[in-house]
Design a protein around this motif. Structure first.
Motif, PDB file in Angstrom:
ATOM      1  N   MET A 176       0.825  -1.211   0.000  1.00 25.53           N
ATOM      2  CA  MET A 176       0.000   0.000   0.000  1.00 25.53           C
ATOM      3  C   MET A 176       0.862   1.266   0.000  1.00 25.53           C
ATOM      4  SD  MET A 176      -3.090  -0.926  -0.357  1.00 25.53           S
ATOM      5  CE  MET A 176      -3.980   0.569   0.009  1.00 25.53           C
ATOM      6  N   MET A 177       2.159   1.111  -0.279  1.00 26.15           N
ATOM      7  CA  MET A 177       3.125   2.201  -0.385  1.00 26.15           C
ATOM      8  C   MET A 177       3.397   2.873   0.960  1.00 26.15           C
ATOM      9  SD  MET A 177       4.030   2.029  -3.491  1.00 26.15           S
ATOM     10  CE  MET A 177       3.535   0.341  -3.803  1.00 26.15           C
ATOM     11  N   GLN A 178       3.274   2.115   2.048  1.00 23.56           N
ATOM     12  CA  GLN A 178       3.620   2.616   3.375  1.00 23.56           C
ATOM     13  C   GLN A 178       5.088   2.306   3.637  1.00 23.56           C
ATOM     14  OE1 GLN A 178       0.190   1.975   6.286  1.00 23.56           O
ATOM     15  NE2 GLN A 178      -0.020   0.322   4.793  1.00 23.56           N
ATOM     16  N   THR A 179       5.794   3.243   4.244  1.00 26.25           N
ATOM     17  CA  THR A 179       7.206   3.056   4.535  1.00 26.25           C
ATOM     18  C   THR A 179       7.381   2.200   5.780  1.00 26.25           C
ATOM     19  OG1 THR A 179       7.745   5.201   3.577  1.00 26.25           O
ATOM     20  CG2 THR A 179       9.384   4.237   5.074  1.00 26.25           C
ATOM     21  N   ILE A 180       8.190   1.155   5.618  1.00 28.65           N
ATOM     22  CA  ILE A 180       8.572   0.300   6.737  1.00 28.65           C
ATOM     23  C   ILE A 180      10.084   0.196   6.705  1.00 28.65           C
ATOM     24  CG2 ILE A 180       8.389  -1.973   7.789  1.00 28.65           C
ATOM     25  CD1 ILE A 180       5.685  -2.175   6.289  1.00 28.65           C
ATOM     26  N   GLU A 181      10.708   0.596   7.798  1.00 29.81           N
ATOM     27  CA  GLU A 181      12.160   0.538   7.884  1.00 29.81           C
ATOM     28  C   GLU A 181      12.551  -0.787   8.542  1.00 29.81           C
ATOM     29  OE1 GLU A 181      15.829   3.353   9.352  1.00 29.81           O
ATOM     30  OE2 GLU A 181      13.950   3.435  10.458  1.00 29.81           O
ATOM     31  N   ILE A 182      13.283  -1.601   7.814  1.00 31.58           N
ATOM     32  CA  ILE A 182      13.782  -2.866   8.321  1.00 31.58           C
ATOM     33  C   ILE A 182      15.128  -2.561   8.983  1.00 31.58           C
ATOM     34  CG2 ILE A 182      14.404  -5.234   7.730  1.00 31.58           C
ATOM     35  CD1 ILE A 182      11.413  -4.332   7.146  1.00 31.58           C
ATOM     36  N   THR A 183      15.288  -2.937  10.255  1.00 33.80           N
ATOM     37  CA  THR A 183      16.477  -2.550  11.001  1.00 33.80           C
ATOM     38  C   THR A 183      17.106  -3.727  11.737  1.00 33.80           C
ATOM     39  OG1 THR A 183      15.318  -1.990  13.054  1.00 33.80           O
ATOM     40  CG2 THR A 183      15.499  -0.250  11.398  1.00 33.80           C
ATOM     41  N   ALA A 184      18.370  -3.532  12.083  1.00 35.61           N
ATOM     42  CA  ALA A 184      19.104  -4.435  12.979  1.00 35.61           C
ATOM     43  C   ALA A 184      20.118  -3.578  13.725  1.00 35.61           C
ATOM     44  CB  ALA A 184      19.796  -5.549  12.217  1.00 35.61           C
ATOM     45  N   MET A 185      20.320  -3.886  14.975  1.00 33.93           N
ATOM     46  CA  MET A 185      21.219  -3.071  15.817  1.00 33.93           C
ATOM     47  C   MET A 185      22.669  -3.548  15.761  1.00 33.93           C
ATOM     48  SD  MET A 185      18.963  -1.011  16.642  1.00 33.93           S
ATOM     49  CE  MET A 185      19.759   0.072  17.802  1.00 33.93           C
ATOM     50  N   ASP A 186      22.903  -4.798  15.418  1.00 32.26           N
ATOM     51  CA  ASP A 186      24.238  -5.381  15.433  1.00 32.26           C
ATOM     52  C   ASP A 186      24.944  -5.101  14.108  1.00 32.26           C
ATOM     53  OD1 ASP A 186      26.509  -6.927  15.636  1.00 32.26           O
ATOM     54  OD2 ASP A 186      25.441  -8.830  15.845  1.00 32.26           O
TER      55      ASP A 186
END
Length: 140
Positions: free
Chosen positions: A124-134
């Protein structure tokens, strides 16, 4: 914790015009645990949080631009966005699935910003930030 009370985010409700695409994105690509899949809605578990997605066939997707986020120079649209943080072992698998599926991403690979950041657009063109801390979570 505030005043001795534990406060947690319980539910997020989103809408889509295509449940099959939403299910594929959130379950197959992001690896979220499916709670239910019925005629007009889906739900996924993210730790103690529940993401519910409701069908609305008249809904139009947002513009294919990334959300404006404070501290990030990439987005231009003032709308809701959010992130999902993965452990080191799962992060690279999720990124590779998103890349292989040609999901629209802001950068071709994750960028180190004090954490790994890989903003993508959902169906639906929503921004989702995929993250990792390591820092060891991604090796290109």
């Amino acid at each position: 914790m505030r005043g001795g009370l534990e406060i947690k985010l319980g539910f997020t409700y989103m809408y889509t015009n295509d449940l099959a695409k939403a299910k594929h994105f959130y379950e197959a690509l992001l690896g979220l645990q499916l709670i239910w899949d019925i005629e007009d809605s889906l739900a996924f578990q993210i730790e103690d949080h529940q993401l519910s997605i409701q069908l609305d066939t008249a809904l139009e997707a947002s513009s294919p631009e990334f959300s404006l986020q404070p501290g990030w120079e990439g987005g231009t649209e003032p709308r809701t966005s959010w992130s999902i943080s993965y452990d080191s072992d799962e992060f690279s698998h999720v990124i590779k699935r998103l890349q292989e599926a040609s999901v629209t991403s802001f950068n071709p690979a994750p960028q180190w910003e004090g954490y790994w950041s890989f903003p993508v657009l959902d169906p639906m063109m929503q921004t989702i930030e995929i993250t990792a801390m390591d820092k060891a979570a991604w090796v290109d």
